[in-house]
Design an enzyme around this catalytic site. Structure first.
Site, PDB file in Angstrom:
ATOM      1  N   CYS A 104       0.827  -1.201   0.000  1.00  0.00           N
ATOM      2  CA  CYS A 104       0.000   0.000   0.000  1.00  0.00           C
ATOM      3  C   CYS A 104       0.872   1.267   0.000  1.00  0.00           C
ATOM      4  O   CYS A 104       1.704   1.454   0.889  1.00  0.00           O
ATOM      5  CB  CYS A 104      -0.918  -0.002   1.221  1.00  0.00           C
ATOM      6  SG  CYS A 104      -2.076   1.356   1.176  1.00  0.00           S
ATOM      7  N   ASN A 206       3.097  -8.806 -11.232  1.00  0.00           N
ATOM      8  CA  ASN A 206       1.966  -7.876 -11.195  1.00  0.00           C
ATOM      9  C   ASN A 206       2.397  -6.506 -11.726  1.00  0.00           C
ATOM     10  O   ASN A 206       3.479  -6.033 -11.417  1.00  0.00           O
ATOM     11  CB  ASN A 206       1.447  -7.759  -9.748  1.00  0.00           C
ATOM     12  CG  ASN A 206       0.359  -6.704  -9.588  1.00  0.00           C
ATOM     13  OD1 ASN A 206       0.430  -5.857  -8.692  1.00  0.00           O
ATOM     14  ND2 ASN A 206      -0.642  -6.718 -10.433  1.00  0.00           N
TER      15      ASN A 206
HETATM   16  C1  LIG Z   1      -8.521   0.951  -6.785  1.00  0.00           C
HETATM   17  C2  LIG Z   1      -7.366   0.084  -6.375  1.00  0.00           C
HETATM   18  C3  LIG Z   1      -7.371  -0.502  -5.124  1.00  0.00           C
HETATM   19  C4  LIG Z   1      -6.304  -1.321  -4.737  1.00  0.00           C
HETATM   20  N1  LIG Z   1      -6.356  -1.935  -3.525  1.00  0.00           N
HETATM   21  C5  LIG Z   1      -5.381  -2.829  -3.196  1.00  0.00           C
HETATM   22  C6  LIG Z   1      -5.452  -3.587  -1.999  1.00  0.00           C
HETATM   23  O1  LIG Z   1      -6.383  -3.454  -1.219  1.00  0.00           O
HETATM   24  N2  LIG Z   1      -4.448  -4.452  -1.742  1.00  0.00           N
HETATM   25  C7  LIG Z   1      -3.374  -4.624  -2.584  1.00  0.00           C
HETATM   26  O2  LIG Z   1      -2.488  -5.435  -2.309  1.00  0.00           O
HETATM   27  N3  LIG Z   1      -3.289  -3.902  -3.712  1.00  0.00           N
HETATM   28  C8  LIG Z   1      -4.264  -3.048  -4.051  1.00  0.00           C
HETATM   29  N4  LIG Z   1      -4.194  -2.366  -5.226  1.00  0.00           N
HETATM   30  C9  LIG Z   1      -3.050  -2.613  -6.114  1.00  0.00           C
HETATM   31  C10 LIG Z   1      -3.368  -3.718  -7.085  1.00  0.00           C
HETATM   32  O3  LIG Z   1      -3.643  -4.929  -6.409  1.00  0.00           O
HETATM   33  C11 LIG Z   1      -2.201  -3.934  -8.059  1.00  0.00           C
HETATM   34  O4  LIG Z   1      -1.066  -4.316  -7.326  1.00  0.00           O
HETATM   35  C12 LIG Z   1      -1.873  -2.681  -8.852  1.00  0.00           C
HETATM   36  O5  LIG Z   1      -3.036  -2.072  -9.355  1.00  0.00           O
HETATM   37  C13 LIG Z   1      -0.920  -3.008 -10.010  1.00  0.00           C
HETATM   38  O6  LIG Z   1      -1.478  -3.960 -10.854  1.00  0.00           O
HETATM   39  P1  LIG Z   1      -2.197  -3.546 -12.237  1.00  0.00           P
HETATM   40  O7  LIG Z   1      -1.194  -2.778 -13.049  1.00  0.00           O
HETATM   41  O8  LIG Z   1      -2.598  -4.858 -12.853  1.00  0.00           O
HETATM   42  O9  LIG Z   1      -3.352  -2.693 -11.876  1.00  0.00           O
HETATM   43  C14 LIG Z   1      -5.212  -1.532  -5.621  1.00  0.00           C
HETATM   44  C15 LIG Z   1      -5.219  -0.918  -6.869  1.00  0.00           C
HETATM   45  C16 LIG Z   1      -6.282  -0.112  -7.263  1.00  0.00           C
HETATM   46  C17 LIG Z   1      -6.252   0.488  -8.630  1.00  0.00           C
END
Ligand SMILES: Cc1cc2nc3c(=O)[nH]c(=O)nc-3n(C[C@H](O)[C@H](O)[C@H](O)COP(=O)(O)O)c2cc1C
Length: 373
Positions: A104, A206
């Site tokens: 986070c 990721n």
């Molecule tokens: C709206 C939002 C909420 C998120 N909440 C969490 C969360 O609660 N826990 C977490 O580990 N990552 C959270 N993330 C991060 C995502 O799990 C992920 O690691 C990040 O978006 C990168 O991956 P992506 O490029 O596929 O989006 C959040 C991302 C977004 C956009």
């Protein structure tokens, strides 16, 4: 391609819906799950709220009967509380898998030493992982993290080794630092380096998977054992059908017309209404999804606005009925969506970077108002 092994759990295809606060509730997980297999992680909850049996937290970890495996993501900063929360999940059969969030980047969290600031304190990280694994019984415990605080304070390789030593079942790396927040592009090279450094347990990649082809490319370029997909599926739960297809070696891709998208929007809002037991709350919550579903389609500004501000399901449906059902899937939408902003600094507690090995546990307020990763 092999299935993903998380302890005794086997997941096929090796695809994970990233936990996303405010998004990956049971309705959204249902929409994604119906499209294809994988692991669909619940919204993050804090360990303190769980052990205090906060009713809202318990509502957030409700799973549909068909959800198997049930996956909970925990956020915590205190080894003792994390251990108690994991034990509760195991003893009360609340889930089949626990993921720990160390990614986070939100200032109010890192400012208190939580989230992506925490792995800098190697011994604290170790203590949290140890307590989680020790209390998990047979449940697999995984961790999700970022590369580090910034390029001068990278932590992912140390954290990966510590996770292996403490018996964690898999590690997911979001290839960004806390400083990057959601800006720039994810560093898949770092995922490859972690995969080289960690050979004992699966490494999941990721960051910036916007299409099934991106997922394949990430696996090929980094050697990772599975992918975690976040923003790419916002407004596109059918990405999980593409991901299943690509893992089965099929070139088939879902390209819904606007009519099918509207039907999915209707279903999503309806499921939210059932889940929240409040049409008002559900329709308000659905507003953030409208722009993602409609991205790239030609829809007039007035109708877009009405859809994004509808106050009732009937109002939403009236707007959806005005969409042209035959409009084909637009080109060029396999592109960034959702949060994409960088930050100019990471807020940390005073002196946080002085000693990477001290064991001081951040105060309980590091778990207040926490959301996001
Ligand atoms: C709206 C939002 C909420 C998120 N909440 C969490 C969360 O609660 N826990 C977490 O580990 N990552 C959270 N993330 C991060 C995502 O799990 C992920 O690691 C990040 O978006 C990168 O991956 P992506 O490029 O596929 O989006 C959040 C991302 C977004 C956009």
């Amino acid at each position: 391609m092999e299935s993903l092994k998380l302890g005794s759990l086997e997941v096929w295809p090796p695809v994970v819906l990233a936990p996303m606060a405010g998004i990956t509730n049971a309705p959204f997980r249902t929409l994604c799950r119906e499209q294809g297999g994988g692991l669909f992680v619940c919204e993050m909850i804090t360990t303190r709220a769980l052990v205090e049996r906060n009713p809202k937290t318990f509502r957030m970890i409700r799973f549909e009967p068909a959800e198997k495996p049930r996956s909970i993501q925990l956020y915590g900063v205190d080894p003792v509380t994390v251990g108690r929360a994991v034990r509760m999940i195991a003893d009360e059969d609340l889930a089949d898998h626990v993921d720990l969030n160390f990614g986070c980047p939100v200032p109010k969290v890192t400012r208190r030493g939580g989230g992506s600031a925490l792995p800098y304190k190697r011994n604290l990280l170790r203590a949290i992982l140890r307590e989680a694994v020790r209390n998990a019984g047979t449940l697999p415990v995984t961790m999700k993290m970022r590369k580090g605080i910034d390029d001068d304070h990278l932590t992912y390789l140390d954290a990966g080794r510590i996770a292996v030593e403490e018996g964690v079942s898999a590690i997911a790396l979001h290839g960004r630092t806390a400083l990057q927040h959601y800006g720039g592009t994810a560093d898949w090279e770092a995922i490859a380096r972690l995969k080289e450094a960690v050979t004992e347990i699966p490494v999941l990649g990721n960051g910036d998977i916007w299409s099934a082809d991106d997922a394949m490319r990430m696996m090929a370029e980094t050697g990772c054992d599975g992918v975690v997909v976040g923003r790419g599926c916002l407004g596109r739960p059918w990405l999980f059908r593409d991901l299943a297809a690509v893992c089965e070696g099929s070139g088939e891709r879902v390209r819904p017309r606007l009519g099918e998208v509207a039907a999915t929007m209707d279903r999503h809002a309806t499921l939210l209404t059932e889940c929240f037991d409040s049409e008002h709350h559900a329709v308000a919550d659905f507003r953030k999804h409208v722009g993602w579903y409609l991205k790239g389609f030609t829809v007039g500004a007035d109708l877009r606005r009405r859809l994004a501000t509808a106050g009732t399901l009937a109002g939403l449906r009236e707007g959806l009925a005005e969409l042209d059902p035959d409009q084909p899937w637009p080109a060029g939408v396999d592109a960034p969506r959702g949060k994409t902003n960088p930050r100019d600094r990471v807020h940390l507690p005073a002196g946080w970077l002085d000693d990477p090995y001290d064991l001081a546990v951040p105060g309980a307020d590091a778990e207040l108002d926490t959301s996001g990763g």
